[in-house]
Design a protein around this motif. Structure first.
Motif, PDB file in Angstrom:
ATOM      1  N   ALA A 250       0.912  -1.129  -0.108  1.00 44.12           N
ATOM      2  CA  ALA A 250       0.054   0.178  -0.019  1.00 44.12           C
ATOM      3  C   ALA A 250       0.856   1.195   0.047  1.00 44.12           C
ATOM      4  CB  ALA A 250      -0.978  -0.047   1.289  1.00 44.12           C
ATOM      5  N   ASP A 251       1.941   1.183   0.712  1.00 48.21           N
ATOM      6  CA  ASP A 251       3.080   2.338   0.855  1.00 48.21           C
ATOM      7  C   ASP A 251       3.445   2.769  -0.686  1.00 48.21           C
ATOM      8  OD1 ASP A 251       4.244   4.296   2.293  1.00 48.21           O
ATOM      9  OD2 ASP A 251       6.088   3.247   1.661  1.00 48.21           O
ATOM     10  N   TYR A 252       3.647   1.743  -1.191  1.00 46.26           N
ATOM     11  CA  TYR A 252       4.085   1.696  -2.684  1.00 46.26           C
ATOM     12  C   TYR A 252       3.121   2.504  -3.746  1.00 46.26           C
ATOM     13  CZ  TYR A 252       5.927   0.903  -7.537  1.00 46.26           C
ATOM     14  OH  TYR A 252       6.227   0.833  -8.908  1.00 46.26           O
ATOM     15  N   ILE A 253       2.114   1.842  -3.552  1.00 46.14           N
ATOM     16  CA  ILE A 253       0.910   2.727  -4.137  1.00 46.14           C
ATOM     17  C   ILE A 253       0.738   4.134  -3.770  1.00 46.14           C
ATOM     18  CG2 ILE A 253      -1.656   2.344  -4.818  1.00 46.14           C
ATOM     19  CD1 ILE A 253      -1.488  -0.464  -4.290  1.00 46.14           C
ATOM     20  N   ASP A 254       0.643   4.279  -2.442  1.00 46.11           N
ATOM     21  CA  ASP A 254       0.593   5.848  -2.300  1.00 46.11           C
ATOM     22  C   ASP A 254       1.606   6.628  -2.874  1.00 46.11           C
ATOM     23  OD1 ASP A 254      -1.242   4.840  -0.437  1.00 46.11           O
ATOM     24  OD2 ASP A 254      -0.133   4.930   1.246  1.00 46.11           O
ATOM     25  N   HIS A 255       2.741   6.166  -3.023  1.00 44.79           N
ATOM     26  CA  HIS A 255       3.729   7.028  -3.653  1.00 44.79           C
ATOM     27  C   HIS A 255       3.896   6.867  -5.487  1.00 44.79           C
ATOM     28  CE1 HIS A 255       5.172   7.064   0.494  1.00 44.79           C
ATOM     29  NE2 HIS A 255       5.684   8.135   0.122  1.00 44.79           N
ATOM     30  N   HIS A 256       3.202   6.074  -5.904  1.00 40.56           N
ATOM     31  CA  HIS A 256       3.197   5.782  -7.251  1.00 40.56           C
ATOM     32  C   HIS A 256       2.025   5.746  -7.895  1.00 40.56           C
ATOM     33  CE1 HIS A 256       7.189   4.046  -5.790  1.00 40.56           C
ATOM     34  NE2 HIS A 256       7.606   4.833  -6.897  1.00 40.56           N
ATOM     35  N   PHE A 257       0.839   6.191  -7.335  1.00 38.33           N
ATOM     36  CA  PHE A 257      -0.561   5.978  -8.041  1.00 38.33           C
ATOM     37  C   PHE A 257      -0.692   6.806  -9.282  1.00 38.33           C
ATOM     38  CE2 PHE A 257      -1.092   9.110  -4.867  1.00 38.33           C
ATOM     39  CZ  PHE A 257      -1.653  10.234  -5.467  1.00 38.33           C
ATOM     40  N   GLY A 258       0.188   7.937  -9.525  1.00 33.80           N
ATOM     41  CA  GLY A 258       0.034   8.593 -10.621  1.00 33.80           C
ATOM     42  C   GLY A 258       0.622   8.104 -11.820  1.00 33.80           C
ATOM     43  N   PHE A 259       1.179   6.915 -11.728  1.00 33.38           N
ATOM     44  CA  PHE A 259       1.767   6.178 -12.812  1.00 33.38           C
ATOM     45  C   PHE A 259       1.116   4.855 -13.134  1.00 33.38           C
ATOM     46  CE2 PHE A 259       4.680   8.762 -10.645  1.00 33.38           C
ATOM     47  CZ  PHE A 259       5.102   9.824 -11.799  1.00 33.38           C
ATOM     48  N   PRO A 260       1.447   4.367 -14.188  1.00 34.91           N
ATOM     49  CA  PRO A 260       0.899   2.854 -14.093  1.00 34.91           C
ATOM     50  C   PRO A 260       1.697   1.956 -13.128  1.00 34.91           C
ATOM     51  CG  PRO A 260       1.447   3.594 -16.350  1.00 34.91           C
ATOM     52  CD  PRO A 260       1.948   4.680 -15.535  1.00 34.91           C
TER      53      PRO A 260
END
Length: 349
Positions: A250-260
Motif C-alpha cells: 500500500a505504501d508503494y501505491i501511495d507514492h506511485h498511484f499517478g503512474f501505471p
C-alpha cells in the motif's frame, strides 16, 4: 505555510489534550455531552444559540470565521446515544487529538478528505465507517477547504449494555463485537440508506425521540445481522509477515498511484502470488487493489481542483488518467459530482 499550520495545530491540540485527559478522568463515561462541549473549541467551534434547542437535547456549534465555515449539530438522548450532523470546512489542515469515550458508533461521509491515525485509515467521500472506542486517544487530520459533510450515531454503554439487554432478555447479544468486526469502506447500502434518513430528518419533541431511538435499534440490528453473515464466511488468515508486506504494498501505491502500477511489482513487494495478494489485500484494507488506487487518485484530484488552476485534463493526467473522460467517470462515481461541478461547488463556498 501549510506545514507550519499543521505543526501549530498539533502543538495546540497536544496542550488541549492534556487538559482533556484530566477532564475525561473526572467525568463519567455517560456525560458525553460535557466532553463535546469541552472539545468543540479545539476545532474553533462556538456554541450557536440560534440553531440550538437545548430543552430538546439539540446542540449546534458554528465554526469561527477565521477557522472556516459551517456547523456541527448534535442530538443527545440522556446518556444513551448521540446523533451527529456535520457540514463545515476548515481553512487550514486541522489535526485533532482527543480521548475517546466508551462507545460504539457508525458514520457516513458524504464528503471528506483526511486520515485517521493509529491505526491509519483514509477518510473518503461516500463511505461508511464503524467505530468501537474506549480508553484510546483518537487522532485524525482533516484537509483544508474540502467540505466535511457527514451523519453519525454514537451509542453509549447505557444503551447497548443496559437498555438493550433489558429489552432483549435472554436473546441479548453484545453488539460491541459486531461493531469491532466492521471495517472502513463498508459496502453496506442498507446501512448507508438508514443514515441518510437521519441526515434529512428535522423533527423535535417526542417524535424525534421515537424516530431516533428506532433508527439506533435498526442500526444495531443491521450490524448484528451483517456480523452474523460475515462469521459464516471463510476468512484468510493474515500472518504478521503478510501484514507488513501488505502495508509495504500500500505504501508503494501511495507514492506511485499517478503512474501505471505494475501488478508484477506489487507481487514482488508483497512476496505473494497474484491471487493471494488480491485476496489478502481486500481482506486487510477492505477494498480491492484497483479501488485503492482509484481512491488515491481521486483524493489527490480533489486537492488539485481546490488548490490549483490546472485544467481538468491536466489534473486527469497528473493523477494517472490518459483520458479526461475516464477520470471524470471515476471522480463522479466516488464523489457524486463531475470534476467541474466539484470545483464550482468549492468556488461558491
Amino acid at each position: 505555510m501549510r506545514q507550519n499550520n499543521r505543526l501549530n495545530a498539533k502543538a495546540a491540540s497536544r496542550r488541549i489534550l492534556l487538559t482533556n485527559r484530566r477532564i475525561f478522568r473526572e467525568e463519567t463515561m455517560g456525560e458525553v455531552k460535557d466532553l463535546y462541549e469541552k472539545i468543540m473549541p479545539t476545532g474553533g467551534f462556538v456554541f450557536d444559540e440560534n440553531r440550538s434547542n437545548t430543552a430538546e437535547g439539540q446542540y449546534c456549534y458554528t465554526l469561527l470565521r477565521d477557522k472556516g465555515e459551517g456547523y456541527f449539530w448534535n442530538y443527545f438522548y440522556k446518556d444513551m446515544f448521540v446523533i451527529d450532523k456535520q457540514d463545515f470546512r476548515f481553512f487550514d489542515d486541522f489535526f485533532l487529538e482527543t480521548p475517546e469515550p466508551d462507545f460504539i458508533a457508525v458514520q457516513y461521509y458524504f464528503s471528506v478528505s483526511g486520515e485517521e491515525l493509529h491505526p491509519y485509515r483514509q477518510l473518503s467521500p461516500n463511505s461508511l465507517r464503524c467505530y468501537a472506542g474506549g480508553g484510546k486517544t483518537f487522532q485524525a487530520i482533516y484537509h483544508r477547504e474540502v467540505p466535511i459533510r457527514s451523519v453519525g450515531v454514537s451509542i453509549m454503554p447505557d444503551f447497548y449494555n443496559s437498555y438493550l439487554k433489558e429489552k432483549l432478555g435472554g436473546e441479548y447479544i453484545d453488539p460491541r463485537n459486531a461493531f469491532e468486526g466492521m471495517t472502513s469502506g463498508l459496502d453496506f447500502p442498507q446501512l448507508a440508506a438508514l443514515l441518510k434518513q437521519l441526515q434529512t430528518y428535522s423533527g423535535s419533541g417526542i417524535s424525534a425521540k421515537l424516530f431516533y431511538e428506532g433508527k439506533v435499534l435498526e442500526i444495531i440490528a443491521l450490524i448484528l445481522e451483517q456480523a452474523k453473515k460475515n462469521s459464516g464466511r471463510r476468512r484468510t488468515s493474515i500472518s504478521k509477515d503478510d501484514e507488513e508486506n501488505l502495508k509495504a504494498t500500500a505504501d508503494y501505491i501511495d507514492h506511485h498511484f499517478g503512474f501505471p502500477v505494475s501488478s508484477e511489482q506489487l507481487r514482488r513487494i508483497a512476496y505473494m502470488g497474484n491471487t493471494t495478494l488480491r485476496t489478502k489485500f481486500k481482506e486487510y484494507f477492505g477494498c480491492s487493489i484497483t479501488d485503492y488506487i482509484i481512491q488515491k487518485r481521486i483524493d489527490q484530484a480533489q486537492h488539485l481542483l481546490i488548490g490549483t488552476e490546472l485544467s481538468i485534463a491536466e489534473i486527469a493526467q497528473a493523477v494517472g488518467y490518459d483520458r479526461p473522460e475516464s477520470f471524470a467517470k471515476q471522480f463522479k462515481r466516488l464523489t457524486g459530482l463531475l470534476p467541474r461541478e466539484y470545483r464550482k461547488m468549492i468556488e461558491q463556498k
